[in-house]
Design a protein around this motif. Sequence first.
Motif, mmCIF file in Angstrom:
data_model
loop_
_atom_site.group_PDB
_atom_site.id
_atom_site.type_symbol
_atom_site.label_atom_id
_atom_site.label_comp_id
_atom_site.label_asym_id
_atom_site.label_seq_id
_atom_site.Cartn_x
_atom_site.Cartn_y
_atom_site.Cartn_z
ATOM 1 N N LEU A 198 -87.609 33.890 26.826
ATOM 2 C CA LEU A 198 -88.987 34.129 27.247
ATOM 3 C C LEU A 198 -89.829 34.712 26.108
ATOM 4 O O LEU A 198 -91.003 34.335 25.945
ATOM 5 C CB LEU A 198 -89.013 35.070 28.453
ATOM 6 N N ALA A 199 -89.229 35.587 25.335
ATOM 7 C CA ALA A 199 -89.954 36.139 24.184
ATOM 8 C C ALA A 199 -90.324 35.026 23.204
ATOM 9 O O ALA A 199 -91.439 35.018 22.653
ATOM 10 C CB ALA A 199 -89.117 37.212 23.495
ATOM 11 N N GLN A 200 -89.397 34.112 22.992
ATOM 12 C CA GLN A 200 -89.672 32.991 22.081
ATOM 13 C C GLN A 200 -90.746 32.062 22.659
ATOM 14 O O GLN A 200 -91.594 31.562 21.926
ATOM 15 C CB GLN A 200 -88.385 32.204 21.804
ATOM 16 N N ILE A 201 -90.711 31.849 23.952
ATOM 17 C CA ILE A 201 -91.750 31.018 24.585
ATOM 18 C C ILE A 201 -93.117 31.669 24.407
ATOM 19 O O ILE A 201 -94.100 31.001 24.049
ATOM 20 C CB ILE A 201 -91.436 30.793 26.084
ATOM 21 N N LEU A 202 -93.178 32.978 24.633
ATOM 22 C CA LEU A 202 -94.448 33.685 24.475
ATOM 23 C C LEU A 202 -94.908 33.689 23.015
ATOM 24 O O LEU A 202 -96.106 33.568 22.738
ATOM 25 C CB LEU A 202 -94.320 35.117 24.999
ATOM 26 N N ALA A 203 -93.952 33.821 22.109
ATOM 27 C CA ALA A 203 -94.316 33.885 20.679
ATOM 28 C C ALA A 203 -94.727 32.521 20.132
ATOM 29 O O ALA A 203 -95.622 32.439 19.298
ATOM 30 C CB ALA A 203 -93.148 34.440 19.868
ATOM 31 N N THR A 204 -94.054 31.464 20.595
ATOM 32 C CA THR A 204 -94.305 30.143 20.006
ATOM 33 C C THR A 204 -95.117 29.228 20.908
ATOM 34 O O THR A 204 -95.682 28.243 20.429
ATOM 35 C CB THR A 204 -92.972 29.427 19.702
#
Length: 117
Positions: free
Chosen positions: A67-73
Amino acid sequence: MTQVNPLITDVITQTQRATLTKGPIQASGQGKAYQSVAQSTAIAVQDATDALRIVTTVASTAAGVALAQILATGNAKQYQPALDTAKAMVTTAIEGFAAVGEAAGKVLSSFPSGPSS
């Protein structure tokens, strides 16, 4: 020579019959075996609980990173498989926990707890 009171002799005889004959010894052994099986099944359920907790922790961590990667990218498609895998891990762990609990219950309920079982 001192004579023993017949009541004392009778008490000793009755005690021996009550504790040293086949019935009480067998019942005691069966009770101990049942307690051992009950403890073993409880340990199996505890171990399954620990495994479920560990898998849930790993899956939650993996989902959090995804989820952090989805939010970041902004690339949900790339990280969706990680979320799906985390969910599948938890589902499988829950099924395993349920299977262990059910098996433990069957083992314990089918094990004789004493002479009357």
